[in-house]
Design a protein around this motif. Sequence first.
Motif, PDB file in Angstrom:
ATOM      1  N   LEU A 226      14.131   9.788 -15.886  1.00  0.00           N
ATOM      2  CA  LEU A 226      12.805   9.802 -16.474  1.00  0.00           C
ATOM      3  C   LEU A 226      11.805  10.416 -15.515  1.00  0.00           C
ATOM      4  CD1 LEU A 226      12.635   6.340 -18.266  1.00  0.00           C
ATOM      5  CD2 LEU A 226      13.392   8.534 -19.149  1.00  0.00           C
ATOM      6  N   ASN A 227      10.750  10.910 -16.071  1.00  0.00           N
ATOM      7  CA  ASN A 227       9.711  11.563 -15.283  1.00  0.00           C
ATOM      8  C   ASN A 227       9.123  10.587 -14.258  1.00  0.00           C
ATOM      9  OD1 ASN A 227       7.859  13.366 -14.375  1.00  0.00           O
ATOM     10  ND2 ASN A 227       6.511  13.225 -16.144  1.00  0.00           N
ATOM     11  N   ASN A 228       9.011  11.033 -13.009  1.00  0.00           N
ATOM     12  CA  ASN A 228       8.535  10.157 -11.922  1.00  0.00           C
ATOM     13  C   ASN A 228       7.011  10.058 -11.933  1.00  0.00           C
ATOM     14  OD1 ASN A 228      11.170   9.855 -11.111  1.00  0.00           O
ATOM     15  ND2 ASN A 228      11.075  11.504  -9.614  1.00  0.00           N
ATOM     16  N   ILE A 229       6.464   9.566 -13.030  1.00  0.00           N
ATOM     17  CA  ILE A 229       5.007   9.483 -13.137  1.00  0.00           C
ATOM     18  C   ILE A 229       4.449   8.331 -12.325  1.00  0.00           C
ATOM     19  CG2 ILE A 229       4.951  10.561 -15.422  1.00  0.00           C
ATOM     20  CD1 ILE A 229       4.825   7.782 -16.616  1.00  0.00           C
ATOM     21  N   TRP A 230       5.294   7.471 -11.790  1.00  0.00           N
ATOM     22  CA  TRP A 230       4.825   6.327 -11.009  1.00  0.00           C
ATOM     23  C   TRP A 230       4.782   6.636  -9.511  1.00  0.00           C
ATOM     24  CZ3 TRP A 230       9.385   6.630 -13.695  1.00  0.00           C
ATOM     25  CH2 TRP A 230      10.548   6.761 -12.943  1.00  0.00           C
ATOM     26  N   ARG A 231       5.148   7.846  -9.125  1.00  0.00           N
ATOM     27  CA  ARG A 231       5.217   8.163  -7.696  1.00  0.00           C
ATOM     28  C   ARG A 231       3.857   8.089  -7.020  1.00  0.00           C
ATOM     29  NH1 ARG A 231      10.118   7.129  -5.914  1.00  0.00           N
ATOM     30  NH2 ARG A 231      11.750   8.370  -6.903  1.00  0.00           N
ATOM     31  N   GLU A 232       2.801   8.346  -7.728  1.00  0.00           N
ATOM     32  CA  GLU A 232       1.474   8.309  -7.129  1.00  0.00           C
ATOM     33  C   GLU A 232       0.861   6.914  -7.142  1.00  0.00           C
ATOM     34  OE1 GLU A 232       0.250  10.878  -5.599  1.00  0.00           O
ATOM     35  OE2 GLU A 232       1.969  12.129  -6.183  1.00  0.00           O
ATOM     36  N   GLN A 233       1.552   5.963  -7.743  1.00  0.00           N
ATOM     37  CA  GLN A 233       1.029   4.604  -7.823  1.00  0.00           C
ATOM     38  C   GLN A 233       1.546   3.785  -6.639  1.00  0.00           C
ATOM     39  OE1 GLN A 233      -1.111   4.136 -10.341  1.00  0.00           O
ATOM     40  NE2 GLN A 233      -0.643   6.214 -11.038  1.00  0.00           N
ATOM     41  N   VAL A 234       0.660   3.038  -6.000  1.00  0.00           N
ATOM     42  CA  VAL A 234       1.024   2.234  -4.827  1.00  0.00           C
ATOM     43  C   VAL A 234       0.752   0.771  -5.127  1.00  0.00           C
ATOM     44  CG1 VAL A 234       0.523   4.130  -3.246  1.00  0.00           C
ATOM     45  CG2 VAL A 234      -1.268   2.477  -3.786  1.00  0.00           C
ATOM     46  N   LEU A 235       1.351  -0.080  -4.321  1.00  0.00           N
ATOM     47  CA  LEU A 235       1.080  -1.510  -4.454  1.00  0.00           C
ATOM     48  C   LEU A 235      -0.373  -1.793  -4.079  1.00  0.00           C
ATOM     49  CD1 LEU A 235       4.267  -3.234  -2.982  1.00  0.00           C
ATOM     50  CD2 LEU A 235       3.786  -2.554  -5.329  1.00  0.00           C
ATOM     51  N   PRO A 236      -1.064  -2.636  -4.814  1.00  0.00           N
ATOM     52  CA  PRO A 236      -2.467  -2.951  -4.491  1.00  0.00           C
ATOM     53  C   PRO A 236      -2.587  -3.604  -3.120  1.00  0.00           C
ATOM     54  CG  PRO A 236      -1.897  -3.688  -6.718  1.00  0.00           C
ATOM     55  CD  PRO A 236      -0.607  -3.306  -6.045  1.00  0.00           C
ATOM     56  N   ASN A 237      -3.781  -3.469  -2.524  1.00  0.00           N
ATOM     57  CA  ASN A 237      -3.991  -4.051  -1.196  1.00  0.00           C
ATOM     58  C   ASN A 237      -4.214  -5.547  -1.235  1.00  0.00           C
ATOM     59  OD1 ASN A 237      -6.532  -4.164  -2.324  1.00  0.00           O
ATOM     60  ND2 ASN A 237      -7.521  -2.883  -0.791  1.00  0.00           N
ATOM     61  N   THR A 238      -4.123  -6.161  -2.412  1.00  0.00           N
ATOM     62  CA  THR A 238      -4.215  -7.615  -2.512  1.00  0.00           C
ATOM     63  C   THR A 238      -2.845  -8.281  -2.498  1.00  0.00           C
ATOM     64  OG1 THR A 238      -4.253  -7.436  -4.936  1.00  0.00           O
ATOM     65  CG2 THR A 238      -6.375  -7.506  -3.813  1.00  0.00           C
ATOM     66  N   VAL A 239      -1.778  -7.493  -2.411  1.00  0.00           N
ATOM     67  CA  VAL A 239      -0.420  -8.031  -2.416  1.00  0.00           C
ATOM     68  C   VAL A 239      -0.047  -8.466  -1.002  1.00  0.00           C
ATOM     69  CG1 VAL A 239       2.015  -7.514  -2.825  1.00  0.00           C
ATOM     70  CG2 VAL A 239       0.263  -6.647  -4.389  1.00  0.00           C
ATOM     71  N   ALA A 240       0.357  -9.711  -0.852  1.00  0.00           N
ATOM     72  CA  ALA A 240       0.821 -10.231   0.437  1.00  0.00           C
ATOM     73  C   ALA A 240       2.317  -9.989   0.571  1.00  0.00           C
ATOM     74  CB  ALA A 240       0.534 -11.731   0.548  1.00  0.00           C
ATOM     75  N   PRO A 241       2.816  -9.772   1.768  1.00  0.00           N
ATOM     76  CA  PRO A 241       4.268  -9.603   1.930  1.00  0.00           C
ATOM     77  C   PRO A 241       5.026 -10.882   1.616  1.00  0.00           C
ATOM     78  CG  PRO A 241       3.186  -9.741   4.062  1.00  0.00           C
ATOM     79  CD  PRO A 241       2.099  -9.657   3.037  1.00  0.00           C
ATOM     80  N   THR A 242       6.306 -10.752   1.353  1.00  0.00           N
ATOM     81  CA  THR A 242       7.163 -11.912   1.126  1.00  0.00           C
ATOM     82  C   THR A 242       7.127 -12.827   2.352  1.00  0.00           C
ATOM     83  OG1 THR A 242       8.596 -10.567  -0.269  1.00  0.00           O
ATOM     84  CG2 THR A 242       9.487 -12.644   0.541  1.00  0.00           C
TER      85      THR A 242
ATOM     86  N   ASN B 258       0.801  -1.215   0.000  1.00  0.00           N
ATOM     87  CA  ASN B 258       0.000   0.000   0.000  1.00  0.00           C
ATOM     88  C   ASN B 258       0.842   1.276   0.000  1.00  0.00           C
ATOM     89  OD1 ASN B 258      -3.159  -0.643   0.546  1.00  0.00           O
ATOM     90  ND2 ASN B 258      -1.846  -2.196   1.486  1.00  0.00           N
ATOM     91  N   SER B 259       2.087   1.197  -0.470  1.00  0.00           N
ATOM     92  CA  SER B 259       2.956   2.377  -0.530  1.00  0.00           C
ATOM     93  C   SER B 259       3.514   2.505  -1.933  1.00  0.00           C
ATOM     94  CB  SER B 259       4.098   2.269   0.493  1.00  0.00           C
ATOM     95  OG  SER B 259       3.588   2.202   1.808  1.00  0.00           O
ATOM     96  N   ASP B 260       4.045   3.707  -2.237  1.00  0.00           N
ATOM     97  CA  ASP B 260       4.597   3.926  -3.560  1.00  0.00           C
ATOM     98  C   ASP B 260       5.958   3.246  -3.693  1.00  0.00           C
ATOM     99  OD1 ASP B 260       6.042   5.507  -1.922  1.00  0.00           O
ATOM    100  OD2 ASP B 260       5.691   7.386  -2.975  1.00  0.00           O
ATOM    101  N   ILE B 261       6.514   3.307  -4.888  1.00  0.00           N
ATOM    102  CA  ILE B 261       7.729   2.564  -5.214  1.00  0.00           C
ATOM    103  C   ILE B 261       8.901   3.540  -5.304  1.00  0.00           C
ATOM    104  CG2 ILE B 261       8.808   1.036  -6.906  1.00  0.00           C
ATOM    105  CD1 ILE B 261       6.003   0.245  -7.796  1.00  0.00           C
ATOM    106  N   PRO B 262       9.949   3.357  -4.517  1.00  0.00           N
ATOM    107  CA  PRO B 262      11.115   4.251  -4.570  1.00  0.00           C
ATOM    108  C   PRO B 262      12.033   3.933  -5.741  1.00  0.00           C
ATOM    109  CG  PRO B 262      11.487   2.588  -2.905  1.00  0.00           C
ATOM    110  CD  PRO B 262      10.100   2.330  -3.455  1.00  0.00           C
ATOM    111  N   LEU B 263      11.499   3.990  -6.938  1.00  0.00           N
ATOM    112  CA  LEU B 263      12.209   3.571  -8.145  1.00  0.00           C
ATOM    113  C   LEU B 263      12.821   4.773  -8.851  1.00  0.00           C
ATOM    114  CD1 LEU B 263      12.797   1.354 -10.357  1.00  0.00           C
ATOM    115  CD2 LEU B 263      10.570   2.000 -11.332  1.00  0.00           C
TER     116      LEU B 263
END
Length: 537
Positions: free
Chosen positions: A364-380, A292-297
Motif C-alpha cells: 500500500l502507498n506509504n502515506i503515513w511516512r510523514e506522520q510521527v508520534l506526537p510529543n505527548t507520547v511517553a516511552p514504554t 517524535n519519529s515516523d513509523i517503519p510500517l
Amino acid sequence: MYSSSGINPAAFTNGLYGASSMQASVILDQPGNVSFTNLDTISGRVVVRSVKSADVSAIVVKLEGESRTRLMSRPDQPGERPKPLVEYHKILYRVQTVFPPSEVASQAGGKASYTLPQGQHEYPFSFKVGCIPMERKLGKKLTVKTKIPFNNTCSTNQQMPMMVGLEARPATRHVKKTLPPTLSGFPGEAEIRYFVKVTVNRHSIFKENPRAYAPFNFFPIEPPRPLHSSSEIYARQKHKFDSFGDDGVKEKMKGIFGKKSSSVPNSPISSGQTPAISVDARLPEPAILTCNSDIPLRLLVKKMSDFNDQIYLQSLQISLIGHTKVRAHEVFRTESNSWIILSRSNMGIPINFPTGGTESEAMLNNIWREQVLPNTVAPTFETCNIERSYQLDMRVGLGYAGSSAKPQNVVLPLRLNILVFSGIAPPPELLARIANAKTKPAAPVNEKLKMEGRQDPDFGANQIPPTPIEAEGSTAPHLPARPGMAAEEEYGDAPPSYEDAIAMDAPPPAAERPQYAPPPAGEDHLLRQDEKRGWVG
C-alpha cells in the motif's frame, strides 16, 4: 554568598511558601521547555529574600521524583463504602545543602544557627543527572556532584507523606528499573512528577520553614537497541468479498417467495473467482517505535484467489493505543487512551498487483511516512505502581466493485504489540562500557545480573498477537517484564546499581533530543501532598 543583584519579583510566585518576613524561590538555569534525561546537569540558584534579619539552621535543596496513585478500595462486605487507597513511591531523592558551607557546618556542629541579614541572597546548586559515586559504597566521603541514577531509588523504608483523610500505608511492591518519564493526564488517580525543592530551615520551632519548588519534565535515555535483523512481526486479516450481484440477489428472492427460474443467472462465479485477499501489517523485529519519529510500517495486500476485478484502498486509520496500569496496593485498573497518527477516508486508490495469479502481493502507498508520534507520547516504562504499554492499531478499508457484483466495502482491523523508545540514545562511551562489561568472562556482577534476569536474550522476540484486536471482556496485553535488582537500603548512601557504576563520569547525550510535552498537570489536591506541610497547591 550574599548578592544584592535585582531579580524579577515574579520569580517568587513560583511555588512560594513561607512566612511573610522571608520568602524563597528556585530558579533553574535551563529554560522551562527543556526535558532532562540521565547524565544531564540540573543547575540553578536558590533566592532567599528576608525583610529583616533571621536565624536559620540550613538551606537545603532536594532533587525529587514521586510516583503517586489513588484508587478506591473494593468493599469487603455488602453495603460497605469503598475507601480511597493511596500508594506513594519516592523514586528519586537527592539532597544538597547550599547554606552553610560544608567547612563552616563541620566546625559549628549540627545544631548551630546562622543569622541571615536583611536583603536578598542567592545560592547556586547543581545536580548531575546520572549515578551515585562508587566511593560511597567504600565508605569514603567526597564532595562531588550528585547524579540522577538510571534506576529509581525507591526503598522499603521510605517516609510516608502525611495524607489527611486518606488511607496511606507503606507499599510492599518495589520495582528496580529505569526512572520513568514524567506522567500526567490522570487527575486524582496517577501522577509521576519531578521537581527541585528548597527548604529554609528556621532555627525556631515556632516559625514556619519557607519552601518553594520548580517542576521539570524528565525523559529517560532509551536502553541499548538490539542489532538490526531482516525478520518482521506481523498481524494478518483475511477477507473474501461476496460473489452475488444484483441478478443473483433477485434470483434468490424469487426462490423464497415464488417459483425459481429454470435459467441460470449470470454470476461472477461462472466467469471467474471471487476476490479473496489477506492484509498484513508488518514491523521490523523487535517492534520498536521512537518518540517524535515516523513509523517503519509496511502494509501488504496479498491475493488469495485468481481474480481480475479492481480492489481499492478506501480508508486508512493508524492509531497508537496506550495502556496505563495503575496500582494502589491490592487494587489496580487499566486506563486506555489513543493518539491518532493518520486518518484518511474516501481515498479510492487502486491496488495494483504485480502479477495476475494468486500469491501476488501489493504494498500500500506509504502515506503515513510523514506522520510521527506526537510529543505527548511517553516511552514504554514500568515503575512500582504505574506501568505503560502500547499497541499499534490499524484499520484498513478496502472497496470492491466487480463487473456484476454490488459495490462492497470492508474495514479490516489489525493490531500489534509494540515498544516505544524515547529516541535519546545512550552516549557512545556508555555503550562501549556496557559492551566491555558483557565481554568480561565470569565477572561476579555479570553473573549476578544473569541470575536476576537483567540480560534478556529474548529481547524483542517475535510475537504475533491475535487479530482482530481483542475478545470482548479481555484486558490489555501485558508486555514481557524485565525483572530488576533489589531495592536500595537508603536514599543517599545506597551503593550504585550496575548501570550507575558503569556510567560513572560518562558525558550527557550529545545528539538532538526529541521534544516531550506531557499534558500540563492541573491542581491535584488528592495526590499532591507534601510530607511536611500537608496539602500543596
